[in-house]
Scaffold this active site. Structure first.
Site: not given
Ligand code: NAP
Ligand code: HSE
Length: 420
Positions: A31, A41, A43, A125, A129, A180, A198
């Site tokens: 960077a 942040v 919940r 997406v 990748i 996860g 996606k």
């Molecule tokens: P997650 O484990 O459910 O984490 C969500 C986080 O957001 C938690 O820390 C939660 O707090 C916090 N949160 C939710 N609502 C909130 C609010 N209103 N105010 C403040 N904090 C809030 O979800 P994740 O799997 O990390 O996914 C996060 C994003 O990445 C999503 O959009 C998902 O589609 C995307 N994504 C995920 C993956 C994957 O493999 N997991 C891959 C690609 C994209 P608490 O911990 O206190 O509940």
């Molecule tokens: N839930 C999504 C998946 C996370 O299983 O592909 C990655 O976007």
């Protein structure tokens, strides 16, 4: 020094914090500046997370913090995330998100609001990748002819385990959640919506098409049975959930559904949580992208890459990759009923005289030509008819399905899977 605020410190957010700390040396070298997380942040502030950063439960603490340069949105959901991201952009922050649901609905509005400000979404997406960068930058000289791929890690993990180890659907879904991979609401994964989100993002970059999930054909893997997996295997096919975008003249078809794919095809061999996407450009030909599509570290790898990119340049290319209206001004979304495919059908019928004749008549009435047919004895004096069709119209197959499921000699809702 660049300071980052992370809204949502769950599976992905936790990995972003860890990568920025553990790989700080290489990240700073790339960077050209140190990057640190100022605050995050969540919940629930009582949850033990083992992270050495300041946590708050107020989004305002990040958005109103003048020291924070980049806001990373990893909270998920649509409307609340949209409000948060808009506020961050209006407060002058650069934004990085992994939130495909947000982009599936609001990507064009966000492009408008972001204007010259950096708004990056590589992780939205195919997790780790770099498909957005490939499509938006690496292939920008091409008309994109098709995008076909495995875009949901959870479904691919589940289908692989169901196929290779005969694991039950509910058990393997639970395991994907524990690992996860799955969305907060896993019906988004198994119902095909996550893959559709996606696909819509990729279709915007490739074609400038402004479609919403409600506008396209979306089916998930909920109705795939062990019977269908076994028959597919026997006939040399794998079953995968695919996202498909295809341009033909001035129409683009967009669809997500399970597909029978010949076992020797490259995409059929993509197993586990891996994603694989084929993009065909008119000049480059076919290019293939393979890697982990879900999971904390893989996804955070793409998030951090976006943070580094912004730290380097301060601004990004136009969010969806075009400065003037693209082909989208001439290209239309193909109506679902006009989509064409070959189909596999499994119809459980009473095993008695006249059944085949009655059934084939209905195929004829719907202009559907049978390519192969096989009868397999099943339980209680019934038989499974395994049928593959020649290329047919989606409208005709849907009419056929709704007619045959009402026939008195058809014992259960027939199965239909499209053949790639
Ligand atoms: P997650 O484990 O459910 O984490 C969500 C986080 O957001 C938690 O820390 C939660 O707090 C916090 N949160 C939710 N609502 C909130 C609010 N209103 N105010 C403040 N904090 C809030 O979800 P994740 O799997 O990390 O996914 C996060 C994003 O990445 C999503 O959009 C998902 O589609 C995307 N994504 C995920 C993956 C994957 O493999 N997991 C891959 C690609 C994209 P608490 O911990 O206190 O509940
Ligand atoms: N839930 C999504 C998946 C996370 O299983 O592909 C990655 O976007």
């Amino acid at each position: 020094m660049i300071k980052v605020g992370i809204i949502g410190v769950g599976t992905v957010g936790t990995s972003v914090v860890q990568i920025l700390q553990e790989n700080a040396d290489v990240i700073a070298a790339r960077a050209g500046v140190d990057i640190v997380v100022k605050s995050g942040v969540v919940r629930d502030l009582t949850k033990e997370r083992g992270l050495a950063i300041t946590l708050t439960d107020s989004v305002d603490d990040v958005i109103n913090d003048d020291e924070i340069d980049i806001v990373v949105e990893l909270m998920g959901g649509v409307q609340e995330a949209f409000a948060v991201v808009k506020r961050a952009l209006k407060a002058g922050k650069s934004v990085v998100t992994a939130n495909k649901a947000l982009l599936a609905y609001h990507r064009y509005e966000l492009q408008e609001i972001a204007k010259e400000r950096a708004f990056e979404f590589e992780a939205s997406v195919a997790g780790g990748i770099p498909i957005i960068t490939a499509l938006r930058d690496g292939l920008s000289a091409n008309h994109i002819e098709s995008i076909v791929g495995i875009m949901n890690g959870t479904c691919n993990y589940m289908m692989t385990k169901m196929t290779n180890d005969g694991v039950a659907y509910d058990d393997i879904l639970k395991e994907s959640q524990e690992l996860g991979y799955a969305e907060a609401d896993p019906t988004f994964d198994v119902g095909g919506y996550d893959a559709a989100h996606k696909l819509l993002i990729l279709a915007s970059i490739a074609y400038g098409i402004d479609a919403k999930p409600e506008d396209i054909l979306i089916e998930g893997i909920e109705n795939i049975t062990q019977d269908d997996i076994a028959f597919a295997k026997e006939f040399g096919y794998a079953i995968k959930l695919l996202g498909i975008a295809k341009k033909e003249k001035n129409e683009v078809e967009l669809r997500v559904h399970a597909c029978l794919i010949q076992q020797d095809a490259m995409i059929a061999k993509i197993d586990g949580v891996m994603n694989g996407i084929s993009v065909v450009g008119d000049k480059v030909g076919e290019t293939l992208y393979y890697g982990p599509g879900a999971g904390g570290d893989a996804t955070a790898s793409a998030v951090v890459a976006n943070i580094i990119d912004i730290a380097r340049s301060g601004k990004s290319t136009p969010m969806l990759g075009f400065n003037r209206p693209m082909e989208g001004s001439q290209l239309r979304l193909k109506p679902t009923e006009k989509i064409k495919s070959k189909y596999y059908l499994r119809i459980n019928v009473s095993d008695r005289a006249g059944v085949l004749a009655g059934l084939t008549k209905i195929f004829e009435q719907n202009s559907i030509s049978i390519e192969t047919m096989l009868q397999r004895p099943a339980k209680n004096a019934s038989a499974n008819l395994l049928i593959s069709t020649h290329t047919a119209l989606e409208r005709d197959i849907q009419n056929l399905m709704s007619t045959i499921e009402k026939l008195d000699f058809v014992n259960e809702k027939p199965a239909m899977i499209r053949i790639l």
